[in-house]
Scaffold this active site. Structure first.
Site, PDB file in Angstrom:
ATOM      1  CG  ASP A   1      44.133  35.261  40.747  1.00 45.10           C
ATOM      2  OD1 ASP A   1      44.747  34.269  41.195  1.00 45.10           O
ATOM      3  OD2 ASP A   1      43.227  35.183  39.904  1.00 45.10           O
TER       4      ASP A   1
ATOM      5  N   GLY B   1      42.524  46.461  43.093  1.00 43.46           N
ATOM      6  CA  GLY B   1      41.893  45.193  43.445  1.00 43.46           C
ATOM      7  C   GLY B   1      41.339  45.286  44.849  1.00 43.46           C
TER       8      GLY B   1
ATOM      9  CD  GLU C   1      40.595  36.793  49.900  1.00 43.57           C
ATOM     10  OE1 GLU C   1      41.326  35.885  50.330  1.00 43.57           O
ATOM     11  OE2 GLU C   1      39.482  36.582  49.380  1.00 43.57           O
TER      12      GLU C   1
ATOM     13  CB  CYS D   1      45.357  44.077  49.804  1.00 44.51           C
ATOM     14  SG  CYS D   1      45.973  45.610  50.511  1.00 44.51           S
TER      15      CYS D   1
END
Length: 280
Positions: free
Chosen positions: A178, A97, A255, A175
Site C-alpha cells: 500500500d 502482504g 497486482e 510486493c
C-alpha cells in the site's frame, strides 16, 4: 405458503466458503466469493492470534508434510496439546502482504527445498489463499508439490519477531505494498527505518529482501530507507536481472498482472542483508 427469500450476496459468499472447508476439495476457489477491501489499517485492533515467541509457533498445522517424527514417549492428550510440534526444517521465505497468493504458488516449485509462508492481514484474502493451497495440494496428492507453502493471517508491522527467530529468513518479499500517498499516512508504510531493523533481525546475512511497486514515489522511499540502513546494501542491476525470484515476482503477483494490463511500469529494488559487524 410464503416463498422463501432468495439468499443475499453475503449469504452466497458464506455458503461458498463453508463448502470449501471440505479437506478433500480439488476445485480452486473463486475470488468473487472472498470479497475484501483493497487495504487494511495496520494500526487497528484486528483480533489477531500470534505466538508469544517463535519457539511457540505451531508451524506443523501449516506444513503437515514436514512434521518431524517424535522421539519422545507417548504423551497424554492433555500434555500433548501443550507441546509445539516441530518441523524437519524452518520456514525461510516470507511473502509479506501476499495478497491472493500468486507469488507463493509460482515459487513453490521453483524453491522446492524451502518452506514459504504468505502473511496477509485481510481475513477473507487469507482464507482464499489457504483454500487455494489446500485445493492445489489435493490436485497433486501423488507428489509433494505445494506442501512447502502456506498462508497465515498476521500484522507483520506489529508482530514479525513473534513468528521468526534471529537470522531465520533467507528471503523476504514486499510486493506492491500500500503506497499510503498522503504524508500523514507514511507512518503506515511497510518500509521504515524501524521496520527495516526488524527485517534485518529475522534475516540471515546474505539473504535478499525483494521490493516491487508501480508507484515511483514509494519506490524511491523504499530505496532511500533501505540504503540508509546499515544492515542492508542494494543488489546491482545485473544480480536483479539474473535472479529467478525477480523474474517470477515481475509476472506472477495479481497486482503485477494488473499493472501489466494497464501498461504500467514495475519498479524493482533488491537488498542484501549484510553481516553484522564484530563486537568491539
Amino acid at each position: 405458503m410464503a416463498a422463501q427469500p432468495l439468499p443475499t450476496k453475503r449469504q452466497k459468499r458464506e455458503d461458498y466458503r463453508n463448502a470449501h472447508k471440505d479437506d478433500g476439495l480439488t476445485e480452486l476457489p473463486k475470488k468473487k466469493f472472498y470479497r475484501q477491501r483493497a487495504h487494511a489499517n495496520p494500526f487497528s485492533d484486528h483480533q489477531l492470534t500470534y505466538p508469544a515467541s517463535p519457539s511457540l509457533m505451531d508451524w506443523a498445522s501449516y506444513y503437515p508434510a514436514y512434521i518431524a517424527p517424535s522421539t519422545e514417549p507417548t504423551l497424554s492428550s492433555d500434555l500433548a496439546k501443550t507441546r509445539t510440534r516441530q518441523l524437519i526444517k524452518d520456514v525461510t521465505v516470507a511473502d509479506i502482504g501476499c495478497g491472493f497468493g500468486g507469488l507463493l504458488v509460482a515459487l513453490a516449485p521453483k524453491l522446492p527445498d524451502e518452506l514459504l509462508i504468505g502473511m496477509e492481514i485481510r481475513t477473507q484474502v487469507t482464507e482464499f489463499v489457504q483454500d487455494r493451497i489446500k485445493a492445489l495440494r489435493n490436485q497433486n496428492a501423488d507428489s509433494d508439490l505445494y506442501q512447502n507453502i502456506a498462508c497465515l493471517r498476521a500484522n507483520t508491522m506489529k508482530f514479525l519477531p513473534n513468528f521468526f527467530k534471529k537470522a531465520q529468513l533467507s528471503k523476504i518479499f514486499l510486493c506492491f505494498p500500500d503506497p499510503h500517498f498522503k504524508a500523514r499516512k507514511h507512518k503506515a508504510r511497510i518500509v521504515s527505518l524501524t521496520l527495516n531493523s526488524e527485517y534485518a533481525f529475522v534475516m540471515k546475512p546474505g539473504g535478499i529482501l525483494y521490493t516491487i511497486t508501480d508507484v515511483e514515489d514509494l519506490h524511491k522511499w523504499m530505496v532511500k530507507h533501505f540504503e540508509e540502513h546499515l544492515s542492508f546494501e542494494r543488489a546491482n542491476k545485473e544480480e536483479e536481472a539474473e535472479d529467478e525470484c525477480v523474474k517470477t515476482m515481475m509476472v506472477e503477483t495479481e497486482e503485477g498482472k494488473k499493472v501489466e494490463r494497464n501498461k504500467g511500469e514495475k519498479l524493482v529494488a533488491c537488498f542484501r542483508r549484510l553481516e553484522d559487524p564484530p563486537w568491539p
